[in-house]
Write a protein that holds these residues in place. Sequence first.
Motif, PDB file in Angstrom:
ATOM      1  N   VAL A 131       0.742  -1.303  -0.047  1.00 42.43           N
ATOM      2  CA  VAL A 131      -0.037   0.156   0.082  1.00 42.43           C
ATOM      3  C   VAL A 131       1.013   1.202  -0.126  1.00 42.43           C
ATOM      4  N   MET A 132       1.979   1.322   1.122  1.00 43.42           N
ATOM      5  CA  MET A 132       2.935   2.343   0.920  1.00 43.42           C
ATOM      6  C   MET A 132       3.570   2.644  -0.601  1.00 43.42           C
ATOM      7  N   PHE A 133       3.966   1.556  -1.367  1.00 44.46           N
ATOM      8  CA  PHE A 133       4.748   1.830  -2.506  1.00 44.46           C
ATOM      9  C   PHE A 133       3.707   1.977  -3.743  1.00 44.46           C
ATOM     10  N   THR A 134       2.393   1.733  -3.545  1.00 46.36           N
ATOM     11  CA  THR A 134       1.431   2.045  -4.316  1.00 46.36           C
ATOM     12  C   THR A 134       1.143   3.555  -4.044  1.00 46.36           C
ATOM     13  N   GLY A 135       1.159   4.246  -2.891  1.00 48.55           N
ATOM     14  CA  GLY A 135       0.925   5.496  -2.728  1.00 48.55           C
ATOM     15  C   GLY A 135       1.883   6.432  -3.223  1.00 48.55           C
ATOM     16  N   VAL A 136       3.208   5.847  -3.150  1.00 50.01           N
ATOM     17  CA  VAL A 136       4.437   6.592  -3.927  1.00 50.01           C
ATOM     18  C   VAL A 136       4.174   6.889  -5.263  1.00 50.01           C
ATOM     19  N   LEU A 137       3.752   5.549  -5.791  1.00 55.19           N
ATOM     20  CA  LEU A 137       3.492   5.685  -7.068  1.00 55.19           C
ATOM     21  C   LEU A 137       2.421   6.477  -7.771  1.00 55.19           C
ATOM     22  N   VAL A 138       1.568   6.543  -6.738  1.00 51.44           N
ATOM     23  CA  VAL A 138       0.218   7.429  -7.214  1.00 51.44           C
ATOM     24  C   VAL A 138       0.692   8.961  -7.295  1.00 51.44           C
ATOM     25  N   ALA A 139       1.351   9.201  -5.948  1.00 54.69           N
ATOM     26  CA  ALA A 139       1.914  10.566  -5.726  1.00 54.69           C
ATOM     27  C   ALA A 139       2.860  11.155  -6.917  1.00 54.69           C
ATOM     28  N   LEU A 140       3.613  10.408  -7.406  1.00 50.63           N
ATOM     29  CA  LEU A 140       4.361  10.812  -8.368  1.00 50.63           C
ATOM     30  C   LEU A 140       3.888  10.750  -9.868  1.00 50.63           C
ATOM     31  N   LYS A 141       2.604  10.037  -9.802  1.00 51.90           N
ATOM     32  CA  LYS A 141       1.964  10.173 -11.362  1.00 51.90           C
ATOM     33  C   LYS A 141       1.987  11.394 -11.924  1.00 51.90           C
TER      34      LYS A 141
END
Length: 125
Positions: free
Chosen positions: A73-83
């Motif tokens: 979930v944390m990794f997905t959050g970082v990917l979404v934030a940098l999109k």
Amino acid sequence: MPLSEQEQKLLDEMERSLYHNDADFVSAVGGARGRLNYGSLVLGILLAIVGLGVVIVGVVIHAPIVGILGFAVMFTGVLVALKRSRLSAVRGAGARSSKSGSSRSKAGFMDRLNDRWDNRDEKNE
């Protein structure tokens, strides 16, 4: 150390040649970055915080599955934030398809910047 007049002319010529002959490369390197989408940035940060909380809970209760899920979930959050926003990607693709117009406007912009740089001392005097 400033460039000599001959070096400056050579650099300008190389720059114009690059814009003219390889506009696809110039638009891919310069214009495809896009802008951050602030909505996805906030959502990504929230997801990363929630994921970090789940990782901590997994460590406290000694459950590796919960910790792994929290990390995901944390990794997905970082990917979404940098999109990047899709609108800027569409603009970048449009700039690549219209080579001649975009290369002319970019070359003109660079020429104006060079002129402003060359004339900077005249304004101060």
